[in-house]
Design an enzyme around this catalytic site. Structure first.
Site, PDB file in Angstrom:
ATOM      1  N   CYS A 131      89.267  16.878  55.949  1.00 44.20           N
ATOM      2  CA  CYS A 131      88.956  16.007  57.092  1.00 44.20           C
ATOM      3  C   CYS A 131      88.824  14.529  56.700  1.00 44.20           C
ATOM      4  O   CYS A 131      89.374  13.644  57.378  1.00 44.20           O
ATOM      5  CB  CYS A 131      87.689  16.490  57.784  1.00 44.20           C
ATOM      6  N   HIS A 251      82.882  11.685  60.740  1.00 43.07           N
ATOM      7  CA  HIS A 251      82.808  11.173  59.366  1.00 43.07           C
ATOM      8  C   HIS A 251      83.098   9.666  59.393  1.00 43.07           C
ATOM      9  O   HIS A 251      84.016   9.209  60.078  1.00 43.07           O
ATOM     10  CB  HIS A 251      83.866  11.825  58.480  1.00 43.07           C
TER      11      HIS A 251
HETATM   12  O1  L14 Z   1      87.997  21.220  52.436  1.00 45.46           O
HETATM   13  O2  L14 Z   1      81.443  20.354  53.948  1.00 45.46           O
HETATM   14  O3  L14 Z   1      88.531  20.736  54.463  1.00 45.46           O
HETATM   15  O4  L14 Z   1      82.064  18.569  55.026  1.00 45.46           O
HETATM   16  C1  L14 Z   1      86.019  19.620  54.521  1.00 45.46           C
HETATM   17  C2  L14 Z   1      84.611  19.435  54.977  1.00 45.46           C
HETATM   18  C3  L14 Z   1      85.292  21.534  53.110  1.00 45.46           C
HETATM   19  C4  L14 Z   1      83.890  21.314  53.593  1.00 45.46           C
HETATM   20  C5  L14 Z   1      87.698  21.014  53.609  1.00 45.46           C
HETATM   21  C6  L14 Z   1      82.301  19.584  54.345  1.00 45.46           C
HETATM   22  C7  L14 Z   1      86.284  21.039  54.120  1.00 45.46           C
HETATM   23  C8  L14 Z   1      83.696  19.851  53.911  1.00 45.46           C
END
Ligand code: L14
Ligand code: 25A
Length: 346
Positions: A131, A251
């Site tokens: 993300c 985010h």
């Molecule tokens: O790898 O805990 O796409 O915010 C991205 C968000 C893993 C967890 C990924 C988090 C996720 C992450």
């Protein structure tokens, strides 16, 4: 009549899966049939979709018979076990986990950046990037196309929803516990499978996911490796520090970049103003800049606080915000599926 597709959604009851359902409806995705798959814990329970009640089924290899598009968002171990099973049965898998992203034969796609990578899907699996990476490359690609890009240094301020429904509940519970003067309980963050857990209410945690053996976390290494792969710039200098903040969704990122060619702030504005999926929110006279509470439930990636570095004329600072469950996950996955259809690849 337009073609319609048979779709399966794995992890429908999760934070990302429920957003995928919303986007499929809102964007009028051409669904011929749809099934909802989850763990045995949810199998048999009803789930509402577009005014109809469906029954959640257990995700098994056989459940993918006849499925053309399989959307996965149930964690890395589920994708590892079941994505190849779905692909073997003829489905194109769009996987939200990190499991297959760096596999050389798995395209890792943000449609605004590298849509062309969808032309070759040797294993039937497409990976949806991390993300934090998606929103950053979406904003940097138009600048790279015009001015070249040599370096990216990013610090993230990541919402708890990235870690799933249980992490959202944990922030809520901790806030309530604090309000009542009780001891705060922590069981999920910074990484469920790590040794120690810290509260996120009234805190920031400079760890997302576990540590790798080079001092960076997996989340930081995902941003570093995935940025190079998606932008097809293996020599790009990238460094990341990923931090969890007590925000539910959205985010934020403080990003420093160095361009190949000199540019002015006006050039950067003009380039981003017309970029697909990007909304400029940058007016210090009205205190206008992106913030997660305004990005929540919105599709675009918001960019602001654009400044030229005071010592390097090719260096720029900016602030990038997007809804991590939408552009960072569910929306990007649906956009990948739409691109496959539009480009006649399915
Ligand atoms: O790898 O805990 O796409 O915010 C991205 C968000 C893993 C967890 C990924 C988090 C996720 C992450
Ligand atoms: O394994 P990882 O990589 O560490 O993944 C961690 C988590 O990140 C989320 C997702 O959590 C995942 O489990 N996730 C995945 N990709 C993401 C992305 N790109 C992402 N988050 C952000 N960005 P989630 O809570 O959002 O969703 C989990 C979904 O996965 C289903 N699932 C779990 N195990 C499964 C499975 N599906 C098939 N086979 C399996 N073995 C899960 O369905 C959900 O849809 P469920 O049936 O297990 O959960 C339904 C409801 O149950 C509650 N619940 C959750 N955990 C527990 C629980 N109840 C009791 N005990 C628990 N341990 C929840 O309320 C959920 O709604």
């Amino acid at each position: 009549m337009t073609k319609q597709y048979s779709v399966a959604l794995v992890g429908a009851t999760g934070a990302v899966g429920s957003k995928m359902m919303e986007k499929l409806i809102e964007r009028k995705f051409p669904i011929g049939s749809i099934k909802f798959l989850a763990s045995a814990r949810s199998a048999g329970k009803p789930i509402e979709f577009n005014g109809q009640t469906y029954t959640i089924e257990e995700a098994t290899p056989e459940a993918f018979e006849g499925v053309q598009i399989a959307l996965f968002s149930a964690g890395g171990s589920v994708s590892e076990a079941l994505a190849p099973e779905a692909a073997k049965r003829g489905a194109i898998v769009i996987d939200n986990t990190s499991h297959f992203r760096m596999h050389p034969e798995v395209p890792l796609v943000v449609p605004e950046v590298n849509r062309h990578a969808l032309k070759d899907i040797p294993n039937g699996i497409i990976a949806n990037p991390n993300c934090s990476t998606i929103q950053m490359v979406a904003a940097l690609q138009p600048l790279r196309a015009r001015f070249g890009l040599t370096k990216v240094i990013v610090s993230t301020y990541q919402a708890v929803s990235g870690s799933g429904i249980a992490a959202i509940e944990e922030l809520r519970n901790q806030s309530a516990q604090w309000e009542k003067g009780k001891d705060v309980e922590a069981n999920i963050l910074p990484a469920k499978s790590d040794k120690k857990h810290y509260p996120i209410a009234r805190n920031v945690i400079p760890q997302i996911d576990k540590f790798t053996d080079n001092g960076y976390t997996y989340e930081e290494m995902k941003m570093i490796n995935e940025t190079k792969k998606i932008m097809e710039l293996p020599a790009l200098h990238v460094a990341a520090t990923c931090v969890r903040v007590p925000v539910v969704s959205g985010h934020s990122e403080s990003v420093y970049i160095e361009l190949e060619k000199e540019a002015s702030v006006e050039d950067i504005f003009a380039t981003l103003k017309d970029a697909p999926g990007i909304v400029l929110q940058d007016d210090i006279t009205t205190q206008t800049y992106p913030m997660p509470i305004f990005a929540e439930n919105e599709d675009p990636t918001f960019v602001g606080r654009i400044r030229r570095d005071l010592d390097n004329p090719k260096g720029f600072h900016m602030w990038i915000v997007a809804d991590n469950l939408l552009k960072g996950a569910a929306l990007n996955s649906i956009q990948i599926a739409e691109a496959l259809i539009e480009d006649d690849l399915i």
